[in-house]
Structures are given as C-alpha cells and as structure tokens.
Motif scaffolding. Sequence first.
Motif: not given
Length: 488
Positions: A418-433, A449-456
């Motif tokens: 009925d509902i599909v949700m995706f959890v995404y944290r850009e910080e994870y990918y940026l910290s590895r690049a 990176l500072d702009g997306v820190a601790n954000r999901a």
Amino acid sequence: MPNQPALPLAQPGQQPAPRSAPHNLEAEQALLGAILFDNETMNRITSLLKEQHFYDPVHGRIFATCADMIASGQLADGLTLKEKFARDGGIKEIGGALYLMKLLENAAPLSTHAQSYAELIYDLALRRALIRVGGEITSLAENPPDDKDARDIIEEAEKTLFTLAEAGTANRGFQDFKTALTASINVATAAKNRGSDVSGIASGFRDLDHLLGGLHGSDLMILAGRPSMGKTALALNIAMNVARQKQKAVEAGEAEHYGGTVGFFSLEMSGEQLATRILSDFAEIESHKIRQGKITTDEYTRLADSAMMLQTLPLHVDETGGISIAHLHNRARRLKRSPSGLDFIVVDYLQLVTASGKVDGRVQEVSQITQGLKALAKDLNVPVLALSQLSRQVESRDDKRPQLSDLRESGSIEQDADIVMFVYREEYYLSRAEPEQNTEDWIKWRAKLDGVANRAELIIGKNRHGPIETVHLHFKGQFTRFSSLAQG
C-alpha cells in the motif's frame, strides 16, 4: 445453560451412534420451536449460527428456510413451512408437517433461552470440527505426503486451528456499503476528536504522520534502501515510538493513546543486538561503547536506569532466521490472541523470509511472501512494515536516490504494498567521494557535505491513500536515531 424440558417430539432424522460426535438434538429442537413460535427470536440469537452448524441436517434445513423467509418479511411457522417441505423426504421420515407443529409445543417458555441454545449448538459444531481437524492431523502424521515433513504438518495444523478459532469473528463475504461507509466515518471521527490529522497509530515522526495519517490496520508498508542507509534503525525507531506511547499510557492509566503492542521479526539481528540499539538510543550512549564495555560509571548507571524503564515495553522480538511466511503468520496470530495483543508488525527484512512449500524461482517466492504479508495485515487488521533491500543498479546512477524500479523482484513488492518508502542519506555517499584536499573541488565538496550532514530523506515512492512526497529527517549516527527535524 437453562434446564432443557423434555419435548414430545418424533425421533430426529439422524440417530446417534453408540459413540457419536458432540451434539444436542433437544437444544436444536428447542431453538427451532422458539423461532417458529416467535420469528423475532431469529434476530435475538447469535448471527454466527448457520445451517451447517446443526448436527441433524433436517434441523439445518428448517433453520435455513426460516432464516430466508423471515429475512424476506414472510411469516415462518408450522403452517407456512408445510408447503416448503411438502416433498421433503427427510421431513417425511420424522413425521412430516406434524413434526413442524410439534416443534411449537412448549416453545413459549423456551424463547427466552433461545440465545443460550444457539450458543450451545454453535459450540458443539466447533467441537465436532475440532475432532475432525484432529483426525486429519493424525492421518497426515501417520501418512505424510512426500513433499511434507513434520514441520510442514505442524504449520498446516496451526493454520487450520487458528482459522477454526477465528471462525465467525470476521465477515469475509460481501458487506453492504453502509458498513464500509460507517467504518470510514469512524476513522475520520477519531482523527477529528483527537484534534490531529492522525487517525491510526502514530509513528512518532511528525511529518510522516501528517502525510499518512498514522499507521493504519490492513496496510502493508515497505521500507527499502541500500545497505548502511539506516533501514533497521528507522524501523526500530518507529517500533520503539509505537511501543513507548502505549507504555506511557498504561503507566498513566490512560485508555486513549496513539501507540500499541509491537511484534518485531528480526531475521538478521539478534534480540540482544536490537535491545542494545534501543538502549543506546534511549540512554544516549554509543552502541559500540556498550558492546565493548567502554562506558563510565555514570554511563553504566544511566544504562541500568534505562533498562529498568524499558522492562515493560510492549515490544516482542522474534529472532528466528530464515522464518517461513507460514511460521511468521502463525506466530503473529498467536501474539494477537495473547493478553498483550498485537497492533503493529515489523519484518526485518523481506528477502530473508522464506516461502512455504516449493516454488518455482525467486520471483515466485517473493510474490508468495508479499502476498502473505498483505494477507496477514488484513487478517489481523494491523499495519505491517516490511524492510526490503534494493538492487545494485542504484550505485550506477549519478543521482542515487532510489525509485520503485530499484526494488529487488519489484513487481510483486510494488503491486502488493500500500505504501513504499525509501530511506536515503546523501551524506553517506558524499563522505565516500572526498576529492584531493585543499583544492577547489574539495572546498565545494566540504560545503555540500556540511549542508547534508545528519540529514536523511524518507522518499514516499507509492502511497495508495495519498500524495507522493519526501519527508526530511534528522539522523544521529552514533545513536542510530532518526527524528523529526524540529526535534533534532
């Protein structure tokens, strides 16, 4: 149960054997007589009683005919039923129309006990069914099919017994639109009376509850994401919020609350690991420090105090790895019927559940599992949150925000949910690049990176009941805690 008067009736059509199944022909006769004497009796007895519940099939036919005539506004008594059964061989064998008239004798004093008779007849029918099921289980155990082992037989027995226990508790046939409309109005009324837009169980995340109206019974929700995005952490946070709200309400003696009892099927992590995560979040002590014993005396005291506070948390964990969908059903049903009840189910995660029996291919297996989870949500009328992995094709895109096509075996998952949700944290990918330090690219990377820190982001990819939007959350990695942004 009232005393049953001896009725001057002809012998019923089905003679009891020396050892017969549980039944009471006198109760059946008394109930039929009460209905023929006063047709309103039909409206005062349990609606669970049907033709097939009568031991004597002739009595069952009389009952069904009376029910049909009364429902259509006709009078059902000995005279009006005479023509209905004029050519009925079964009725002739036990006295024909005269038997119908004799049913009325002494019926007046019996009508006040009609409900007790109806309940007795229904209970005896269940007991006969239980004996039949017991015989079938014995037969299967003695001569099992080639494709079934003992565990398969136990699963089938549990399923059959649950169905029998639930017989009559839910109407699985057609319902008139008035019934459905009333249920819809009740949901809206509950939300209005609460003074909020939450009409279901609250997830504890303000913006998500605003979007979904809470977590609703019979809904199958999928929470998907790539590894390390925080799927389990978010699901555990929601489960904790739901259970904690009920715990607080119970401790305060409040009847109304947004929480509930949670059943958490953890197929990947042990109960101890889940408890450590919950304690880490609640006591605000990093989980790796707890596991390694690197905590101060003050932190240990805080940990012990937190454990004491959470002892009565209505959260039940099943850590069986590779559990089958049939076993999962049975255990959820068992918890639902227990004194604690069951209001919310979490499955971590979908791809680790196994199918029941043999299936052709992984796609068919996942289809059986998702259909089973949706059926479970409807049967128990509870929201089910199932976690799911995403395919690796996400990693090949520049924008790694997931979408419905990224779901593994996405056809059945997307269709049944009925509902599909995706959890995404850009910080994870940026910290590895990270680019070379002290370059222009590094400065831009650092600012981003500072702009997306601790954000999901919690991306709602499908919502059968409302809009498709993205909910922004705060994430504290050291405590594996998600929260609404305003609370971060």
